[in-house]
Design a protein around this motif. Structure first.
Motif, PDB file in Angstrom:
ATOM      1  N   LEU A  11      -3.274   4.937  -2.161  1.00  8.91           N
ATOM      2  CA  LEU A  11      -4.380   5.676  -1.573  1.00  8.91           C
ATOM      3  C   LEU A  11      -3.953   7.113  -1.351  1.00  8.91           C
ATOM      4  O   LEU A  11      -2.947   7.374  -0.681  1.00  8.91           O
ATOM      5  CB  LEU A  11      -4.790   5.036  -0.242  1.00  8.91           C
ATOM      6  N   ALA A  40     -13.303   1.156 -13.144  1.00  9.04           N
ATOM      7  CA  ALA A  40     -13.882   1.324 -11.830  1.00  9.04           C
ATOM      8  C   ALA A  40     -14.878   0.198 -11.598  1.00  9.04           C
ATOM      9  O   ALA A  40     -15.405  -0.379 -12.553  1.00  9.04           O
ATOM     10  CB  ALA A  40     -14.573   2.677 -11.718  1.00  9.04           C
ATOM     11  N   THR A  90     -10.927   6.994  -8.845  1.00  5.53           N
ATOM     12  CA  THR A  90     -10.698   5.705  -8.212  1.00  5.53           C
ATOM     13  C   THR A  90     -10.996   4.576  -9.185  1.00  5.53           C
ATOM     14  O   THR A  90     -12.089   4.480  -9.736  1.00  5.53           O
ATOM     15  CB  THR A  90     -11.570   5.557  -6.959  1.00  5.53           C
ATOM     16  N   GLN A 113      -3.950  -0.338  -8.380  1.00  3.16           N
ATOM     17  CA  GLN A 113      -5.120   0.291  -7.779  1.00  3.16           C
ATOM     18  C   GLN A 113      -4.846   1.727  -7.372  1.00  3.16           C
ATOM     19  O   GLN A 113      -3.861   2.024  -6.698  1.00  3.16           O
ATOM     20  CB  GLN A 113      -5.573  -0.502  -6.544  1.00  3.16           C
ATOM     21  N   THR A 115      -6.841   4.724  -5.392  1.00  4.71           N
ATOM     22  CA  THR A 115      -7.999   5.058  -4.583  1.00  4.71           C
ATOM     23  C   THR A 115      -7.854   6.488  -4.088  1.00  4.71           C
ATOM     24  O   THR A 115      -6.856   6.836  -3.465  1.00  4.71           O
ATOM     25  CB  THR A 115      -8.133   4.112  -3.377  1.00  4.71           C
ATOM     26  N   SER A 117      -9.590   9.335  -1.804  1.00  5.34           N
ATOM     27  CA  SER A 117     -10.568   9.585  -0.761  1.00  5.34           C
ATOM     28  C   SER A 117     -11.021  11.031  -0.776  1.00  5.34           C
ATOM     29  O   SER A 117     -10.265  11.930  -1.165  1.00  5.34           O
ATOM     30  CB  SER A 117      -9.989   9.234   0.609  1.00  5.34           C
TER      31      SER A 117
END
Length: 118
Positions: A11, A40, A90, A113, A115, A117
């Motif tokens: 993240l 995605a 993402t 993964q 991600t 923000s």
């Protein structure tokens, strides 16, 4: 067949960077083209970047200038350096053979993964 394990996802905030690694269970020297793909939620898997054993690269327009793919055939590893990440990056990222070598029965690993923000 070669087994591929992706790592390095996480993240991050928009504008940040990540370096993904794809470790192969055997030599990838004979695999002419290796690639990074991403998927995605609700979207088709797409090619992000690819690299030949001669060093030629190709990138999706959406990541060109921000991502860099590389390979180390001694370490049997493919990398994807991702800079200036955007929320639209993402996705779950996968590595595999290049697009022309993919078949309906080609298997995919768990991916990693990413991600981003806002």
């Amino acid at each position: 067949q070669v087994q591929l394990v992706e790592s390095g996802g996480g993240l991050v905030q928009a504008g940040g960077s990540l370096r993904l690694s794809c470790a192969a269970s055997r030599s990838i020297f004979s695999i002419n083209v290796m690639g990074w793909y991403r998927q995605a939620p609700g979207k088709q898997r797409e090619l992000v970047a690819a690299i030949s054993n001669g060093g030629a690269t190709t990138y999706a327009d959406s990541v060109k200038g921000r991502f860099t793919i590389s390979r180390d055939d001694v370490k049997n590893t493919v990398y994807l350096q991702m800079n200036s990440l955007k929320p639209e990056d993402t996705a779950v990222y996968y590595c595999n053979v290049g697009p022309t070598l993919l078949r309906r029965f080609t298997t995919w690993g768990p991916g990693t993964q990413v991600t981003v923000s806002s």
